[in-house]
Design a protein around this motif. Structure first.
Motif, PDB file in Angstrom:
ATOM      1  N   VAL A  34       1.308 -12.534  -4.619  1.00  0.00           N
ATOM      2  CA  VAL A  34       2.208 -11.413  -4.926  1.00  0.00           C
ATOM      3  C   VAL A  34       2.460 -10.588  -3.670  1.00  0.00           C
ATOM      4  O   VAL A  34       3.608 -10.229  -3.355  1.00  0.00           O
ATOM      5  N   TYR A  35       1.404 -10.276  -2.934  1.00  0.00           N
ATOM      6  CA  TYR A  35       1.531  -9.482  -1.704  1.00  0.00           C
ATOM      7  C   TYR A  35       2.421 -10.188  -0.691  1.00  0.00           C
ATOM      8  O   TYR A  35       3.331  -9.584  -0.111  1.00  0.00           O
ATOM      9  N   HIS A  36       2.198 -11.489  -0.483  1.00  0.00           N
ATOM     10  CA  HIS A  36       2.987 -12.213   0.506  1.00  0.00           C
ATOM     11  C   HIS A  36       4.448 -12.308   0.087  1.00  0.00           C
ATOM     12  O   HIS A  36       5.355 -12.248   0.937  1.00  0.00           O
ATOM     13  N   ALA A  37       4.693 -12.410  -1.228  1.00  0.00           N
ATOM     14  CA  ALA A  37       6.075 -12.416  -1.717  1.00  0.00           C
ATOM     15  C   ALA A  37       6.740 -11.068  -1.478  1.00  0.00           C
ATOM     16  O   ALA A  37       7.911 -10.992  -1.072  1.00  0.00           O
ATOM     17  N   LEU A  38       6.006  -9.992  -1.698  1.00  0.00           N
ATOM     18  CA  LEU A  38       6.559  -8.658  -1.475  1.00  0.00           C
ATOM     19  C   LEU A  38       6.925  -8.444  -0.014  1.00  0.00           C
ATOM     20  O   LEU A  38       7.916  -7.772   0.300  1.00  0.00           O
ATOM     21  N   LEU A  39       6.134  -9.008   0.894  1.00  0.00           N
ATOM     22  CA  LEU A  39       6.435  -8.874   2.319  1.00  0.00           C
ATOM     23  C   LEU A  39       7.764  -9.536   2.686  1.00  0.00           C
ATOM     24  O   LEU A  39       8.388  -9.187   3.691  1.00  0.00           O
ATOM     25  N   GLN A  40       8.203 -10.488   1.845  1.00  0.00           N
ATOM     26  CA  GLN A  40       9.473 -11.167   2.095  1.00  0.00           C
ATOM     27  C   GLN A  40      10.649 -10.455   1.443  1.00  0.00           C
ATOM     28  O   GLN A  40      11.799 -10.615   1.888  1.00  0.00           O
ATOM     29  N   THR A  41      10.384  -9.678   0.391  1.00  0.00           N
ATOM     30  CA  THR A  41      11.482  -9.180  -0.429  1.00  0.00           C
ATOM     31  C   THR A  41      11.572  -7.662  -0.557  1.00  0.00           C
ATOM     32  O   THR A  41      12.641  -7.141  -0.875  1.00  0.00           O
ATOM     33  N   ASP A  42      10.489  -6.937  -0.329  1.00  0.00           N
ATOM     34  CA  ASP A  42      10.469  -5.504  -0.620  1.00  0.00           C
ATOM     35  C   ASP A  42      10.639  -4.698   0.672  1.00  0.00           C
ATOM     36  O   ASP A  42       9.695  -4.488   1.425  1.00  0.00           O
ATOM     37  N   ARG A  43      11.854  -4.208   0.889  1.00  0.00           N
ATOM     38  CA  ARG A  43      12.129  -3.464   2.113  1.00  0.00           C
ATOM     39  C   ARG A  43      11.370  -2.140   2.144  1.00  0.00           C
ATOM     40  O   ARG A  43      10.978  -1.661   3.209  1.00  0.00           O
ATOM     41  N   GLU A  44      11.188  -1.525   0.981  1.00  0.00           N
ATOM     42  CA  GLU A  44      10.470  -0.249   0.942  1.00  0.00           C
ATOM     43  C   GLU A  44       9.030  -0.420   1.426  1.00  0.00           C
ATOM     44  O   GLU A  44       8.498   0.437   2.134  1.00  0.00           O
ATOM     45  N   LEU A  45       8.394  -1.523   1.044  1.00  0.00           N
ATOM     46  CA  LEU A  45       7.032  -1.787   1.503  1.00  0.00           C
ATOM     47  C   LEU A  45       6.996  -1.935   3.016  1.00  0.00           C
ATOM     48  O   LEU A  45       6.140  -1.348   3.696  1.00  0.00           O
ATOM     49  N   LEU A  46       7.924  -2.709   3.551  1.00  0.00           N
ATOM     50  CA  LEU A  46       7.964  -2.899   5.004  1.00  0.00           C
ATOM     51  C   LEU A  46       8.200  -1.576   5.728  1.00  0.00           C
ATOM     52  O   LEU A  46       7.590  -1.302   6.773  1.00  0.00           O
ATOM     53  N   GLU A  47       9.085  -0.743   5.174  1.00  0.00           N
ATOM     54  CA  GLU A  47       9.354   0.559   5.797  1.00  0.00           C
ATOM     55  C   GLU A  47       8.114   1.458   5.752  1.00  0.00           C
ATOM     56  O   GLU A  47       7.828   2.191   6.708  1.00  0.00           O
ATOM     57  N   ALA A  48       7.374   1.405   4.639  1.00  0.00           N
ATOM     58  CA  ALA A  48       6.159   2.211   4.521  1.00  0.00           C
ATOM     59  C   ALA A  48       5.108   1.760   5.528  1.00  0.00           C
ATOM     60  O   ALA A  48       4.418   2.578   6.155  1.00  0.00           O
ATOM     61  N   LEU A  49       4.988   0.448   5.720  1.00  0.00           N
ATOM     62  CA  LEU A  49       4.033  -0.076   6.705  1.00  0.00           C
ATOM     63  C   LEU A  49       4.453   0.310   8.117  1.00  0.00           C
ATOM     64  O   LEU A  49       3.617   0.684   8.951  1.00  0.00           O
ATOM     65  N   ASP A  50       5.753   0.233   8.389  1.00  0.00           N
ATOM     66  CA  ASP A  50       6.239   0.558   9.730  1.00  0.00           C
ATOM     67  C   ASP A  50       6.082   2.045  10.026  1.00  0.00           C
ATOM     68  O   ASP A  50       5.814   2.434  11.180  1.00  0.00           O
ATOM     69  N   ALA A  51       6.218   2.883   8.986  1.00  0.00           N
ATOM     70  CA  ALA A  51       6.062   4.322   9.188  1.00  0.00           C
ATOM     71  C   ALA A  51       4.617   4.677   9.533  1.00  0.00           C
ATOM     72  O   ALA A  51       4.352   5.529  10.380  1.00  0.00           O
ATOM     73  N   ARG A  52       3.657   3.997   8.874  1.00  0.00           N
ATOM     74  CA  ARG A  52       2.239   4.291   9.127  1.00  0.00           C
ATOM     75  C   ARG A  52       1.716   3.564  10.348  1.00  0.00           C
ATOM     76  O   ARG A  52       0.861   4.081  11.073  1.00  0.00           O
ATOM     77  N   PHE A  53       2.241   2.350  10.602  1.00  0.00           N
ATOM     78  CA  PHE A  53       1.764   1.525  11.717  1.00  0.00           C
ATOM     79  C   PHE A  53       2.967   1.121  12.571  1.00  0.00           C
ATOM     80  O   PHE A  53       3.428  -0.029  12.496  1.00  0.00           O
ATOM     81  N   PRO A  54       3.501   2.045  13.354  1.00  0.00           N
ATOM     82  CA  PRO A  54       4.716   1.754  14.128  1.00  0.00           C
ATOM     83  C   PRO A  54       4.565   0.509  14.996  1.00  0.00           C
ATOM     84  O   PRO A  54       3.546   0.311  15.662  1.00  0.00           O
ATOM     85  N   GLY A  55       5.593  -0.339  14.929  1.00  0.00           N
ATOM     86  CA  GLY A  55       5.621  -1.538  15.762  1.00  0.00           C
ATOM     87  C   GLY A  55       5.149  -2.797  15.083  1.00  0.00           C
ATOM     88  O   GLY A  55       5.318  -3.888  15.642  1.00  0.00           O
ATOM     89  N   VAL A  56       4.553  -2.701  13.859  1.00  0.00           N
ATOM     90  CA  VAL A  56       4.048  -3.919  13.215  1.00  0.00           C
ATOM     91  C   VAL A  56       5.161  -4.691  12.510  1.00  0.00           C
ATOM     92  O   VAL A  56       4.965  -5.851  12.136  1.00  0.00           O
ATOM     93  N   ILE A  57       6.311  -4.061  12.326  1.00  0.00           N
ATOM     94  CA  ILE A  57       7.460  -4.748  11.744  1.00  0.00           C
ATOM     95  C   ILE A  57       8.435  -5.072  12.867  1.00  0.00           C
ATOM     96  O   ILE A  57       8.946  -4.180  13.548  1.00  0.00           O
ATOM     97  N   GLN A  58       8.676  -6.346  13.079  1.00  0.00           N
ATOM     98  CA  GLN A  58       9.593  -6.800  14.125  1.00  0.00           C
ATOM     99  C   GLN A  58      10.712  -7.609  13.489  1.00  0.00           C
ATOM    100  O   GLN A  58      10.462  -8.639  12.863  1.00  0.00           O
ATOM    101  N   ASN A  59      11.944  -7.114  13.633  1.00  0.00           N
ATOM    102  CA  ASN A  59      13.107  -7.795  13.055  1.00  0.00           C
ATOM    103  C   ASN A  59      12.930  -8.057  11.564  1.00  0.00           C
ATOM    104  O   ASN A  59      13.272  -9.127  11.046  1.00  0.00           O
TER     105      ASN A  59
END
Length: 202
Positions: A34-59
């Motif tokens: 479920v988590y790995h699927a969310l990483l592919q489809t949930d933009r809000e999750l990626l944005e939340a991760l990038d806000a807390r850990f800047p630079g971990v989201i690339q493209n």
């Protein structure tokens, strides 16, 4: 629908139990998947991760190694990661459980190594610990994952002991059976017991 929480350390035989759930017409929610699927489809999750850990989201893609370097040496960062991801995983779990119930499935099983550490047990009518002697687990994961004995021992030693799961779950299955078929029979017997109790409560 009866909802079960399934947990236990690696190499214990959770997959066999989950297959018996599916054989009864139930569904299995693997929260790692479920988590790995969310990483592919949930933009809000990626944005939340990038806000807390800047630079971990690339493209638009999570750089897991970069995230790992941050959180594995920093308990506070790891706690933040678990809090963020847990919120999204829990919401997706609830969505999938509701869908299963709409489809009139008799049974659902939530498979999560960290099942006992959050709100998930509240969703479950029963929780099941699948455990096995450490030496058996080592042999199983060596064969399953094609890894060395040294690495297998490191993985086993990094996880909670069997007692941690057994003391916190409604039921415990000890998988020291000689064959997978024998353990599957134990799984079926426990599922019968759990479903009988659920029917009595209903």
């Amino acid at each position: 629908m009866t909802i079960l929480g399934i947990t236990g350390p690696t190499g214990s035989g959770k997959t066999t139990f989950l297959r018996r759930v599916e054989a009864r017409g139930g569904c299995v929610l693997d929260l790692d998947a479920v988590y790995h699927a969310l990483l592919q489809t949930d933009r809000e999750l990626l944005e939340a991760l990038d806000a807390r850990f800047p630079g971990v989201i690339q493209n638009g893609v999570l750089d897991r190694k970069a995230l790992g370097k941050i959180v594995f040496g920093d308990p506070a960062a790891l706690e933040d990661l678990n809090r963020i991801t847990g919120t999204y995983i829990l919401a997706e779990t609830d969505r999938r459980l509701a869908e299963a119930e709409r489809n009139n499935l008799p049974l659902a099983a939530i498979d999560a190594i960290n099942l006992l550490e959050g709100e998930l047990p509240e969703r479950c009518q029963a929780t099941v610990a699948i455990v096995a002697p450490p030496e058996l687990r080592i042999q199983r994961i060596m064969a399953r994952d094609n890894i060395s004995e040294e690495y297998a021992r490191l993985r086993v030693s990094a996880q909670q002991p069997n007692e941690y799961y057994a003391q916190r779950c409604s039921y415990t299955l000890v998988n020291d059976a000689a064959t997978e078929e024998a353990f599957a029979a134990q799984c079926d017997a426990l599922l019968d017991t759990i479903l009988d109790h659920a029917a009595e409560r209903a």
